[in-house]
Design a protein around this motif. Structure first.
Motif, short mmCIF file in Angstrom:
data_model
loop_
_atom_site.label_atom_id
_atom_site.label_comp_id
_atom_site.label_asym_id
_atom_site.label_seq_id
_atom_site.Cartn_x
_atom_site.Cartn_y
_atom_site.Cartn_z
N THR A 161 -84.83 41.95 38.54
CA THR A 161 -85.91 42.91 38.74
C THR A 161 -85.59 43.77 39.95
O THR A 161 -85.00 43.29 40.93
CB THR A 161 -87.26 42.18 38.89
N SER A 217 -86.87 45.99 43.01
CA SER A 217 -88.09 46.00 43.82
C SER A 217 -87.93 46.88 45.06
O SER A 217 -86.83 47.02 45.60
CB SER A 217 -88.46 44.58 44.26
N TYR A 222 -86.05 37.82 38.29
CA TYR A 222 -87.43 38.23 38.03
C TYR A 222 -88.46 37.20 38.46
O TYR A 222 -89.41 37.53 39.20
CB TYR A 222 -87.62 38.55 36.54
N TYR A 257 -95.20 40.16 44.11
CA TYR A 257 -95.82 41.42 43.73
C TYR A 257 -97.31 41.41 44.09
O TYR A 257 -98.00 42.41 43.91
CB TYR A 257 -95.62 41.69 42.24
N LYS A 277 -92.49 46.21 41.90
CA LYS A 277 -91.46 46.32 40.86
C LYS A 277 -91.33 47.76 40.41
O LYS A 277 -92.33 48.42 40.10
CB LYS A 277 -91.80 45.42 39.67
N GLU A 289 -85.95 47.03 35.97
CA GLU A 289 -85.22 45.78 35.75
C GLU A 289 -83.92 46.08 35.02
O GLU A 289 -83.75 47.14 34.41
CB GLU A 289 -86.05 44.78 34.95
#
Length: 307
Positions: free
Chosen positions: A96, A98, A176, A183, A193, A196
């Protein structure tokens, strides 16, 4: 014989390894490396580990950069170099992407071009995947020797989260489910996020130093891990309890992750096609040199695969 030293990343994927030790008497010192595969590469080369479980792209990049396709094999081989000996996880890894929770300047992958990427270490999976991301987005410059993003090595997951909030870095990539709980705006160094990317290969491999290839200690280790994997599959509630109490995961996320991951019945061995495909992608992404652009033949595969 000295105690076997095994490096691993202390995340949810390590649960079968823990079960191998707690339920099947795996005789080894398990050494956690929260900063990831790149750190374990250095520890293997320094003779500080005998075996390690880490990300496919990190191992293959390190091996490819240590040699060239037509370079004669060392005789005897360097005892502190290593080779792939097992497949620990069969499924790809979801990285993911971020940024800081309040970073209004970054809201999607499109906003990352030319930005600063936080990585655990240079050469780590988080570093390598930044090249794969840039390749996917069409941002690589074939004539350039510079990385597609300015890398900032921040070591740990916590430092990476902090870094994208204080703007030391603009974004980072991490697994992830490890990222998911952060989050939440109430968490420590919360993140947001923005995208991905999946690895185009199976995600975790086992390596061993050359001095352990063909040894009874390695054979025993792989058999114990097989037992730990099978126990993991048969005892889901115990696995969820371990992940949610001993590691940094919510129970709900542990259960959801277990639906997505697939461990092999037997970990021994590595697919030659996986190695070839990984080298091909890494070469096209500029992670390894152009000397690896031709298809790897069976003799060259021996540089990567030890069993």
């Amino acid at each position: 014989m000295a105690t076997l030293r095994v490096g691993y990343v202390p995340e949810h994927f390590s649960t079968p390894l823990n079960f191998a030790q707690t339920h099947f008497s795996l005789s080894a010192k398990l050494v956690p490396f929260p900063s990831g595969t790149g750190h374990m590469v250095a520890a293997l080369h320094a003779g500080e580990l005998d075996i390690a479980i880490g990300l496919t792209e990190g191992w293959i990049t390190a091996i490819a950069k240590a040699s060239t396709p037509n370079q004669p094999a060392e005789d005897p081989p360097n005892p502190n170099e290593f080779k792939l000996v097992g497949t620990y996880v069969q499924t790809p890894l979801c990285w993911t992407i971020s940024t800081g929770h309040e970073r209004d300047d970054i809201n999607s992958t499109e906003d990352l071009k030319g930005k600063k990427v936080g990585v655990s270490r240079i050469g780590s999976g988080s570093y390598i995947m930044s090249f794969v991301l840039a390749d996917r987005e069409g941002w690589l410059q074939p004539s350039s020797t510079d990385p597609p993003f300015e890398p900032h090595a921040l070591q740990t997951f916590e430092s990476l989260r902090k870094g994208v909030n204080d703007k030391t870095a603009d974004f980072f990539m991490w697994e992830y489910f490890t990222s998911k709980r952060y989050y939440n705006s109430e968490s420590l160094h919360p993140i947001k996020k923005v995208g991905e990317i999946y690895t185009p290969w199976s995600s975790w491999k086992i390596v061993a130093r050359n001095s352990f290839l063909g040894s009874p200690e390695l054979d025993s280790f792989l058999e114990k891990v097989d037992s730990g994997v099978e126990y993991f599959k048969q005892h889901e509630e115990e696995a969820v309890l371990y992940i949610s109490t001993e590691l940094d995961y919510e129970e709900e996320d542990a259960r959801e992750w277990m639906k997505t991951v697939k461990f092999p019945r037997y970990v021994r061995g590595v697919s030659r096609d996986v190695v070839r495909r990984t080298v091909d992608v890494l070469q096209k992404a500029g992670v390894v040199g152009k000397q690896w652009e031709d298809r790897i033949d069976d003799d060259q595969l021996q540089r990567f695969i030890g069993l």
